[in-house]
Design a protein around this motif. Structure first.
Motif, mmCIF file in Angstrom:
data_model
loop_
_atom_site.group_PDB
_atom_site.id
_atom_site.type_symbol
_atom_site.label_atom_id
_atom_site.label_comp_id
_atom_site.label_asym_id
_atom_site.label_seq_id
_atom_site.Cartn_x
_atom_site.Cartn_y
_atom_site.Cartn_z
ATOM 1 N N GLY A 8 -1.682 -0.558 -9.315
ATOM 2 C CA GLY A 8 -2.833 -0.100 -8.549
ATOM 3 C C GLY A 8 -4.177 -0.634 -8.992
ATOM 4 N N THR A 14 0.835 -1.212 0.000
ATOM 5 C CA THR A 14 0.000 0.000 0.000
ATOM 6 C C THR A 14 0.863 1.253 0.000
ATOM 7 O OG1 THR A 14 -1.782 -1.163 1.165
ATOM 8 C CG2 THR A 14 -1.796 1.243 1.263
ATOM 9 N N LEU A 32 2.203 -1.573 -7.907
ATOM 10 C CA LEU A 32 2.417 -0.209 -8.378
ATOM 11 C C LEU A 32 1.392 0.180 -9.437
ATOM 12 C CD1 LEU A 32 6.312 -0.313 -8.579
ATOM 13 C CD2 LEU A 32 4.926 0.908 -6.902
ATOM 14 N N ARG A 78 2.285 1.804 -3.437
ATOM 15 C CA ARG A 78 1.282 2.330 -4.372
ATOM 16 C C ARG A 78 1.093 3.826 -4.158
ATOM 17 N NH1 ARG A 78 -4.288 -0.865 -4.918
ATOM 18 N NH2 ARG A 78 -2.763 -2.314 -5.787
#
Length: 435
Positions: free
Chosen positions: A414, A257, A412, A260
């Motif tokens: 997402g 998280t 990454l 991201r």
């Protein structure tokens, strides 16, 4: 519950592409430039632990003396400036031990296994092999190298970096002697950011990144350059049986998280173009970069006294602990006990010379020595080596790290929940490594 839908299927699809290659290959040799993505898995042991040993092997036939004698043949795959350094060390060893005959033979990494097997079978095998520890599974599959537990007393005196020593210990057996090590750290250009302004925690770093319109930090997207975030968030990748257990810990999801969010900020540049990240840092376009020890020479040359090497910012659960891998000396099987003694002592003598020599593009010395002759950045990097954790190079490591690469890339992007990515990674890694 492990995902049974799109995420699991996508991991399975990706795995089908990589596994025919991964299962047929061992970990690739680390090259001097760049070495961004080594593939072994982390050893599930404390960073500073001393390797446990199985029932000791027979002790050496004699107590090695200071003088070395006999014939020592070293195989290696070094080139360029690294080879010049290696040759100078061998010349020094030869000079210090007149009764020792040394011969160094260059062998292409792709030819080592076949040529070594043929040489041993014909009775003409070398004494030592200098190669990345990641090659161990390939060498062990044909019993080409021998364990060194019987030499623990001598090895302990070498003052080796604990994580490197443990990383050369597989199934409670010391399989090689680490000479140089590679890891990553935080490089800082003090012309662009003062050392006291460098964020000390990942939370502070993300706050700064969200407020910045230009990149503050560059990070290469690879497990070797990113997996330090798991221990920083309290997550352990493998248990004692080398089973992936990230899905059993909330810290793994928290790290994905964070990545991201960092990727969405204006201040953290996550890229798969490692050369471009390094170029930007060398040219003063990037204040900070997380990069490997093999970049020291180029960064020192470009930035001089403006370069600092600092620890990666801490996470909520504690310090970041980067992986370490080593360029090691393997003792070749098939030697007489007397020749094995001489090979081990020659290897330890080379490790001692490496500790007192300039660092190489292969890494920093595994034997811990302080040297005021080193540039400040080199001394700072050496001081950070104690924070590293070892890597395991056993069966299945290639599979685990190829799947980890997929997990990081998708985090990454997402498009999938981090929890699903972690669970899918654990499911596929454990299935494909029979854990």
């Amino acid at each position: 519950m492990l995902p049974q839908g799109r995420t699991a299927r996508s991991f399975r699809a990706a795995a089908r592409l990589i596994l025919p290659i991964a299962l047929g290959l061992v970990l690739a040799a680390c090259v001097s430039e760049p070495a961004p993505n080594p593939t072994p898995e982390p050893e599930p042991a404390p960073a500073n632990s001393v390797p446990a040993t199985a029932d000791p092997l027979p002790s050496p036939t004699s107590t090695p003396e200071l003088g070395l004698s006999g014939d020592i043949i070293l195989w290696h795959s070094w080139n360029g400036e690294d080879l010049k350094l290696l040759n100078s060390m061998l010349d020094r060893l030869q000079s210090d031990h007149p009764d020792l005959y040394l011969d160094a033979v260059h062998v292409s990494p792709s030819e080592v296994r076949e040529r070594l097997l043929d040489a041993i079978l014909s009775g003409n095998g070398p004494s030592l092999l200098l190669a990345p520890i990641t090659r161990y599974p390939n060498l062990a599959s044909e019993n080409l190298v021998q364990p060194l537990n019987g030499y623990m007393d001598q090895v302990q005196k070498a003052n080796l970096l604990p994580s490197a020593w443990y990383g050369n210990t597989i199934a409670s057996s010391l399989v090689a002697l680490p000479a140089w090590v590679e890891t990553v750290a935080l490089y800082v250009n003090t012309d662009l950011i003062a050392p006291n302004e460098v964020p000390r925690t990942l939370d502070d770093l993300l706050v700064r990144a969200n407020l910045s319109d230009s990149p503050l930090l560059g990070v290469y997207i690879s497990p070797f350059h990113l997996s330090w975030g798991f221990p920083a968030h309290g997550a352990v990748m493998l248990d004692a049986g080398y089973r992936v257990v990230l899905d059993q810990q909330p810290g793994a999801e928290a790290w994905l998280t964070w990545l991201r969010e960092a990727n969405q900020s204006g201040g953290i540049w996550l890229s798969q173009d490692y050369a471009e990240l390094q170029r930007a840092f060398r040219h003063g376009e990037l204040p900070m970069i997380i990069a490997g020890s093999w970049t020291l020479d180029s960064f020192v040359s470009a930035l001089g006294d403006s370069l600092r090497v600092l620890s990666i910012p801490d996470g909520p659960a504690g310090p970041a602990r980067p992986f370490v891998i080593s360029e090691s000396l393997f003792v070749i099987a098939g030697q007489s006990p007397r020749n094995t003694d001489a090979s081990v002592m020659a290897a330890l003598a080379l490790i001692e010379l490496a500790a007192n020599s300039p660092h190489t593009a292969r890494g920093l010395p595994a034997a811990q020595r302080e040297s005021e002759a080193d540039p400040r950045a080199v001394r700072e990097f050496k001081a950070l080596l104690e924070q590293t954790v070892p890597m395991h190079v056993g069966a299945g490591a290639k599979v685990i790290w190829d799947l980890a690469q997929i997990m990081f890339e998708r985090a990454l992007a997402g498009q999938e929940p981090p929890a699903d990515l972690v669970a899918g990674f654990a499911l596929m890694a454990n299935e494909q490594t029979d854990r």
